[in-house]
Design a protein around this motif. Structure first.
Motif, PDB file in Angstrom:
ATOM      1  N   THR A 108       0.857  -1.179   0.000  1.00  0.00           N
ATOM      2  CA  THR A 108       0.000   0.000   0.000  1.00  0.00           C
ATOM      3  C   THR A 108       0.899   1.236   0.000  1.00  0.00           C
ATOM      4  O   THR A 108       2.102   1.141   0.245  1.00  0.00           O
ATOM      5  CB  THR A 108      -0.908   0.042   1.243  1.00  0.00           C
ATOM      6  N   ALA A 109       0.294   2.384  -0.239  1.00  0.00           N
ATOM      7  CA  ALA A 109       1.061   3.632  -0.210  1.00  0.00           C
ATOM      8  C   ALA A 109       1.645   3.856   1.187  1.00  0.00           C
ATOM      9  O   ALA A 109       2.787   4.322   1.330  1.00  0.00           O
ATOM     10  CB  ALA A 109       0.173   4.802  -0.617  1.00  0.00           C
ATOM     11  N   GLU A 110       0.893   3.493   2.212  1.00  0.00           N
ATOM     12  CA  GLU A 110       1.385   3.650   3.585  1.00  0.00           C
ATOM     13  C   GLU A 110       2.559   2.705   3.859  1.00  0.00           C
ATOM     14  O   GLU A 110       3.510   3.074   4.544  1.00  0.00           O
ATOM     15  CB  GLU A 110       0.259   3.417   4.594  1.00  0.00           C
ATOM     16  N   ASP A 111       2.500   1.476   3.318  1.00  0.00           N
ATOM     17  CA  ASP A 111       3.629   0.546   3.451  1.00  0.00           C
ATOM     18  C   ASP A 111       4.888   1.166   2.861  1.00  0.00           C
ATOM     19  O   ASP A 111       5.977   1.045   3.425  1.00  0.00           O
ATOM     20  CB  ASP A 111       3.357  -0.772   2.717  1.00  0.00           C
ATOM     21  N   LEU A 112       4.727   1.813   1.735  1.00  0.00           N
ATOM     22  CA  LEU A 112       5.855   2.455   1.073  1.00  0.00           C
ATOM     23  C   LEU A 112       6.448   3.547   1.964  1.00  0.00           C
ATOM     24  O   LEU A 112       7.666   3.650   2.110  1.00  0.00           O
ATOM     25  CB  LEU A 112       5.395   3.036  -0.264  1.00  0.00           C
ATOM     26  N   ALA A 113       5.582   4.357   2.583  1.00  0.00           N
ATOM     27  CA  ALA A 113       6.058   5.435   3.463  1.00  0.00           C
ATOM     28  C   ALA A 113       6.773   4.874   4.689  1.00  0.00           C
ATOM     29  O   ALA A 113       7.831   5.378   5.075  1.00  0.00           O
ATOM     30  CB  ALA A 113       4.885   6.313   3.880  1.00  0.00           C
ATOM     31  N   TYR A 114       6.226   3.836   5.287  1.00  0.00           N
ATOM     32  CA  TYR A 114       6.876   3.235   6.454  1.00  0.00           C
ATOM     33  C   TYR A 114       8.206   2.581   6.064  1.00  0.00           C
ATOM     34  O   TYR A 114       9.175   2.634   6.811  1.00  0.00           O
ATOM     35  CB  TYR A 114       5.959   2.228   7.146  1.00  0.00           C
ATOM     36  N   ALA A 115       8.260   1.984   4.892  1.00  0.00           N
ATOM     37  CA  ALA A 115       9.518   1.415   4.419  1.00  0.00           C
ATOM     38  C   ALA A 115      10.550   2.518   4.214  1.00  0.00           C
ATOM     39  O   ALA A 115      11.741   2.332   4.504  1.00  0.00           O
ATOM     40  CB  ALA A 115       9.304   0.650   3.111  1.00  0.00           C
ATOM     41  N   PHE A 116      10.111   3.673   3.753  1.00  0.00           N
ATOM     42  CA  PHE A 116      11.024   4.798   3.542  1.00  0.00           C
ATOM     43  C   PHE A 116      11.610   5.289   4.857  1.00  0.00           C
ATOM     44  O   PHE A 116      12.819   5.483   4.962  1.00  0.00           O
ATOM     45  CB  PHE A 116      10.301   5.936   2.825  1.00  0.00           C
ATOM     46  N   VAL A 117      10.760   5.497   5.872  1.00  0.00           N
ATOM     47  CA  VAL A 117      11.278   6.034   7.140  1.00  0.00           C
ATOM     48  C   VAL A 117      12.059   4.984   7.931  1.00  0.00           C
ATOM     49  O   VAL A 117      12.747   5.332   8.886  1.00  0.00           O
ATOM     50  CB  VAL A 117      10.155   6.661   8.013  1.00  0.00           C
ATOM     51  N   ASN A 118      11.954   3.720   7.559  1.00  0.00           N
ATOM     52  CA  ASN A 118      12.710   2.666   8.229  1.00  0.00           C
ATOM     53  C   ASN A 118      13.816   2.094   7.342  1.00  0.00           C
ATOM     54  O   ASN A 118      14.323   1.012   7.610  1.00  0.00           O
ATOM     55  CB  ASN A 118      11.772   1.539   8.672  1.00  0.00           C
ATOM     56  N   SER A 119      14.171   2.803   6.314  1.00  0.00           N
ATOM     57  CA  SER A 119      15.197   2.298   5.399  1.00  0.00           C
ATOM     58  C   SER A 119      16.589   2.497   5.988  1.00  0.00           C
ATOM     59  O   SER A 119      16.744   3.092   7.053  1.00  0.00           O
ATOM     60  CB  SER A 119      15.088   3.013   4.056  1.00  0.00           C
ATOM     61  N   ASP A 120      17.541   2.000   5.284  1.00  0.00           N
ATOM     62  CA  ASP A 120      18.947   2.079   5.688  1.00  0.00           C
ATOM     63  C   ASP A 120      19.190   1.407   7.039  1.00  0.00           C
ATOM     64  O   ASP A 120      19.865   1.941   7.904  1.00  0.00           O
ATOM     65  CB  ASP A 120      19.435   3.525   5.709  1.00  0.00           C
ATOM     66  N   ARG A 121      18.619   0.232   7.184  1.00  0.00           N
ATOM     67  CA  ARG A 121      18.795  -0.567   8.402  1.00  0.00           C
ATOM     68  C   ARG A 121      19.471  -1.889   8.055  1.00  0.00           C
ATOM     69  O   ARG A 121      19.435  -2.349   6.925  1.00  0.00           O
ATOM     70  CB  ARG A 121      17.436  -0.865   9.054  1.00  0.00           C
ATOM     71  N   PHE A 122      20.011  -2.507   9.065  1.00  0.00           N
ATOM     72  CA  PHE A 122      20.650  -3.806   8.885  1.00  0.00           C
ATOM     73  C   PHE A 122      19.577  -4.864   8.692  1.00  0.00           C
ATOM     74  O   PHE A 122      18.616  -4.950   9.448  1.00  0.00           O
ATOM     75  CB  PHE A 122      21.511  -4.142  10.108  1.00  0.00           C
ATOM     76  N   ASP A 123      19.730  -5.663   7.666  1.00  0.00           N
ATOM     77  CA  ASP A 123      18.810  -6.761   7.383  1.00  0.00           C
ATOM     78  C   ASP A 123      19.512  -8.055   7.773  1.00  0.00           C
ATOM     79  O   ASP A 123      20.482  -8.463   7.132  1.00  0.00           O
ATOM     80  CB  ASP A 123      18.442  -6.765   5.900  1.00  0.00           C
TER      81      ASP A 123
END
Length: 181
Positions: A108-123
């Motif tokens: 969803t568009a909201e999933d995309l936004a949450y992925a953006f603010v939580n990006s650049d993390r260790f996977d």
């Protein structure tokens, strides 16, 4: 002596004239291309996909102006996100007949936004830090069964800008989680 001076002045003027003519021709072509030609390729507008106007109103797309680089990038990101098989066909093998043929088929568009603010993390599963752009690239290659765009491709950049605009509208800060923790 007078003839030599007239010749020198004539040479300077003719040299100046010959350097102005190409500049004037380029300026005339640019003005014609943008204002008089009517040819779409010379205009910086992004085509408006179905639902864009409603999305723009819902997510405050005009907060950044009604036209401009950022707004056109958000609109192109919207087109790529909701109509990937049409606007990002160079990266996907999916077609309209396939069950999942756009980013919006899984997210969803909201999933995309949450992925953006939580990006650049260790996977932990990959064993490395993943940027938002790398995750988008992996989606093109994995679920979309397509080809990996470069990191600086507009197809990746504009999805990032779309995610940033949605996160701004939702007032998400870095690290915000959907579950509220």
């Amino acid at each position: 002596m007078e003839a030599a001076r007239r010749r020198a002045v004539w040479m300077r003027l003719s040299h100046l004239g010959f350097s102005i003519i190409p500049v004037a021709a380029i300026a005339a072509f640019v003005l014609w291309a943008h204002f008089g030609s009517g040819i779409k390729v010379f205009h910086s507008q992004v085509s408006s996909a179905p639902g864009w106007q409603q999305f723009r109103v819902s997510y405050g797309g005009d907060d950044f102006g009604t036209d401009g680089y950022f707004t056109r990038a958000v609109q192109n990101g919207y087109n790529l996100f909701y109509f990937t098989s049409q606007y990002g066909r160079r990266f996907t093998r999916k077609t309209a007949q396939d069950a999942v043929n756009s980013c919006a088929g899984c997210h969803t568009a909201e999933d995309l936004a949450y992925a953006f603010v939580n990006s650049d993390r260790f996977d932990a599963t990959l064993g490395k830090r993943m940027s938002f752009e790398e995750r988008v690239m992996r989606c093109y290659a994995g679920p979309m069964d397509g080809f990996v765009p470069t990191l600086y491709d507009p197809a990746v950049r504009d999805i990032r800008i779309l995610a940033r605009a949605i996160a701004h509208h939702l007032q998400l800060s870095e690290g915000a989680r959907k579950d509220g923790r």
